[in-house]
Design an enzyme around this catalytic site. Structure first.
Site, PDB file in Angstrom:
ATOM      1  N   ASP A  24       0.839  -1.190   0.000  1.00 32.21           N
ATOM      2  CA  ASP A  24       0.000   0.000   0.000  1.00 32.21           C
ATOM      3  C   ASP A  24       0.874   1.240   0.000  1.00 32.21           C
ATOM      4  O   ASP A  24       1.964   1.248   0.566  1.00 32.21           O
ATOM      5  CB  ASP A  24      -0.994   0.000   1.170  1.00 32.21           C
ATOM      6  CG  ASP A  24      -0.322  -0.001   2.525  1.00 32.21           C
ATOM      7  OD1 ASP A  24       0.030   1.097   3.011  1.00 32.21           O
ATOM      8  OD2 ASP A  24      -0.147  -1.090   3.110  1.00 32.21           O
ATOM      9  N   GLU A 115      -7.148   4.637  12.421  1.00 25.26           N
ATOM     10  CA  GLU A 115      -5.985   4.671  13.300  1.00 25.26           C
ATOM     11  C   GLU A 115      -5.881   6.035  13.982  1.00 25.26           C
ATOM     12  O   GLU A 115      -6.647   6.952  13.689  1.00 25.26           O
ATOM     13  CB  GLU A 115      -4.708   4.375  12.510  1.00 25.26           C
ATOM     14  CG  GLU A 115      -4.463   5.313  11.350  1.00 25.26           C
ATOM     15  CD  GLU A 115      -3.202   4.950  10.570  1.00 25.26           C
ATOM     16  OE1 GLU A 115      -2.106   5.138  11.139  1.00 25.26           O
ATOM     17  OE2 GLU A 115      -3.322   4.499   9.415  1.00 25.26           O
TER      18      GLU A 115
END
Length: 225
Positions: A24, A115
């Site tokens: 990613d 997150e």
């Protein structure tokens, strides 16, 4: 998406396990050799598209084109800002700026990146408020595309911010962040991770991701079946 989860769980229970390399990236990786990554064995990449309701990753379009030309299965991700605007609003923003999905077999469902950020560990939301926010995003994404988004998180964040909720086990595939030699603890009642972000350093840029299955399973995820 539920059929993908059920099929994958059956394979997992039967001990049929494989792995497909992926990675990613975001604008922090200004130049990526996608062809070399494919040649090395990578078969998918997840690319940052949006954040909140005002930020567009400046490299998304070129990264997405490069990944497509290299033959990689690719998808987009949205960095969540829970509590700063509604889950529906952020899903709409993501969908309007690269986060869509189609059953062409080369597009992964969008990923919701959950997150800590500078707004604080849980963005000022209670555990029930966070679960409601995630569900609002997920349901809006599903209503517009027909598939549920992947959920990216780690055990400590999921426990602290959702109370270790198991509300998404039967709908949303888990992308587990844990930089180690094994996935370790799986939060939220998921029996396993669909994708494991196992390192924050990948040879061709960004983070290393491992799909928990074979290439046919990865293609099925991309097809939404």
């Amino acid at each position: 998406m539920k059929s993908v989860l059920v099929a994958s769980i059956a394979a997992f229970a039967a001990g049929v396990q494989a792995a497909v390399q992926g990675f990613d990236i975001s604008h922090y990786q200004s130049s990526v050799d996608f062809a070399a990554a494919y040649k090395s064995g990578a078969r998918f990449v997840i690319i940052k598209a949006t954040q909140g309701t005002s930020y567009l990753d400046p490299k998304f379009s070129s990264h997405y084109t490069g990944a497509t030309e290299a033959g990689l299965i690719r998808g987009a991700y949205h960095f969540a800002h829970p509590g700063q605007s509604t889950g529906e609003a952020q899903a709409d923003y993501f969908l309007a700026h690269g986060g869509g999905w189609s059953s062409d077999g080369i597009t992964l469902p969008g990923m919701l990146d959950l997150e800590t950020y500078n707004a604080g560990q849980c963005w000022g939301l209670s555990t029930s408020g966070m679960v409601s926010w995630i569900k609002a995003f997920s349901d809006r994404y599903h209503s517009k595309t027909g598939v549920y988004p992947l959920l990216y998180t780690n055990p400590s964040w999921w426990k602290a911010c959702t109370g270790n909720s198991n509300a998404f086990v039967n709908t949303n595939p888990l992308v587990l962040a844990r930089y180690s030699s094994s996935p370790g603890e799986i939060p939220g009642g998921w029996p396993y991770q669909t994708i494991w972000q196992n390192s924050d350093s990948y040879t061709y840029g960004g983070d290393s991701d491992i799909f928990n299955g074979d290439i046919n399973g990865l293609k099925a995820l991309a097809k939404g079946s």
